[in-house]
Design a protein around this motif. Structure first.
Motif, PDB file in Angstrom:
ATOM      1  N   ALA A 144       0.851  -1.187   0.000  1.00 51.11           N
ATOM      2  CA  ALA A 144       0.000   0.000   0.000  1.00 51.11           C
ATOM      3  C   ALA A 144       0.887   1.238   0.000  1.00 51.11           C
ATOM      4  N   VAL A 145       0.248   2.377  -0.212  1.00 51.95           N
ATOM      5  CA  VAL A 145       0.902   3.656   0.062  1.00 51.95           C
ATOM      6  C   VAL A 145       0.631   3.994   1.520  1.00 51.95           C
ATOM      7  N   TYR A 146       1.674   4.271   2.240  1.00 56.06           N
ATOM      8  CA  TYR A 146       1.576   4.570   3.666  1.00 56.06           C
ATOM      9  C   TYR A 146       1.698   6.072   3.886  1.00 56.06           C
ATOM     10  N   TYR A 147       0.820   6.576   4.722  1.00 58.39           N
ATOM     11  CA  TYR A 147       0.770   8.003   5.013  1.00 58.39           C
ATOM     12  C   TYR A 147       0.901   8.249   6.508  1.00 58.39           C
ATOM     13  N   CYS A 148       1.641   9.288   6.855  1.00 60.48           N
ATOM     14  CA  CYS A 148       1.576   9.780   8.221  1.00 60.48           C
ATOM     15  C   CYS A 148       0.706  11.031   8.224  1.00 60.48           C
ATOM     16  N   ALA A 149       0.066  11.264   9.341  1.00 61.63           N
ATOM     17  CA  ALA A 149      -0.853  12.387   9.446  1.00 61.63           C
ATOM     18  C   ALA A 149      -0.848  12.920  10.869  1.00 61.63           C
ATOM     19  N   ALA A 150      -1.300  14.150  10.999  1.00 62.87           N
ATOM     20  CA  ALA A 150      -1.359  14.779  12.314  1.00 62.87           C
ATOM     21  C   ALA A 150      -2.613  15.621  12.426  1.00 62.87           C
ATOM     22  N   LYS A 151      -3.080  15.757  13.633  1.00 64.75           N
ATOM     23  CA  LYS A 151      -4.222  16.623  13.899  1.00 64.75           C
ATOM     24  C   LYS A 151      -4.027  17.292  15.248  1.00 64.75           C
ATOM     25  N   ARG A 152      -4.596  18.463  15.379  1.00 65.25           N
ATOM     26  CA  ARG A 152      -4.511  19.182  16.635  1.00 65.25           C
ATOM     27  C   ARG A 152      -5.452  18.573  17.665  1.00 65.25           C
ATOM     28  N   TYR A 153      -5.095  18.816  18.904  1.00 64.17           N
ATOM     29  CA  TYR A 153      -5.948  18.487  20.036  1.00 64.17           C
ATOM     30  C   TYR A 153      -6.114  16.979  20.221  1.00 64.17           C
ATOM     31  N   THR A 154      -7.294  16.459  20.064  1.00 66.62           N
ATOM     32  CA  THR A 154      -7.562  15.068  20.440  1.00 66.62           C
ATOM     33  C   THR A 154      -7.195  14.098  19.328  1.00 66.62           C
ATOM     34  N   SER A 155      -6.998  12.852  19.740  1.00 71.02           N
ATOM     35  CA  SER A 155      -6.711  11.781  18.789  1.00 71.02           C
ATOM     36  C   SER A 155      -7.986  11.386  18.059  1.00 71.02           C
ATOM     37  N   SER A 156      -7.805  10.702  16.940  1.00 68.52           N
ATOM     38  CA  SER A 156      -8.961  10.236  16.184  1.00 68.52           C
ATOM     39  C   SER A 156      -8.566   9.006  15.394  1.00 68.52           C
TER      40      SER A 156
END
Length: 122
Positions: free
Chosen positions: A91-103
């Motif tokens: 697969a294509v693997y992606y890293c990601a980030a978000k502010r505040y709470t996890s999801s």
């Protein structure tokens, strides 16, 4: 924050790879982080989630016991160590980030790396 993923490649089944995700701008401590993957013709799926403190709060059942995520705050980098790779991990693997709470939902993540392709041959 900008994310740069790297480390993908071609590996035989049973082999290992380590992916890296480097953040520029704010440190990872401001964000929850996730690794996702998307195989051809399939939806993007979550692999693992870390909270803002860098604590791992989730692994997908499909990777549990084989993949390990870690964070190096000094380098502002998150790693995904992938062992015992299977062809279905391709697969294509992606890293990601978000502010505040996890999801656990890809749609909640605000910042994405460009993706790195992992191909596992049988």
């Amino acid at each position: 924050v900008q994310l740069q993923a790297s480390g993908g490649g071609l590996v035989q089944a049973g082999g290992s790879l380590r992916l890296s995700c480097t953040a520029s701008g704010r440190t990872f401590g401001y964000y929850a982080q996730g690794w996702f993957r998307q195989a051809p013709g399939k939806e993007r799926e979550i692999i693992t989630v870390l909270n803002r403190s860098g604590i791992v709060i989730y692994y997908a059942d499909s990777v549990k016991g084989r993949f390990t995520v870690s964070r190096d705050d000094a380098k502002n980098r998150v790693y995904l160590q992938m062992n015992s790779l299977k062809p279905e991990d391709t697969a294509v693997y992606y890293c990601a980030a978000k502010r505040y709470t996890s999801s656990y939902s890809p749609s909640d993540y605000e910042y994405w790396g460009q993706g790195t392709l992992v191909t596992v041959s049988s």
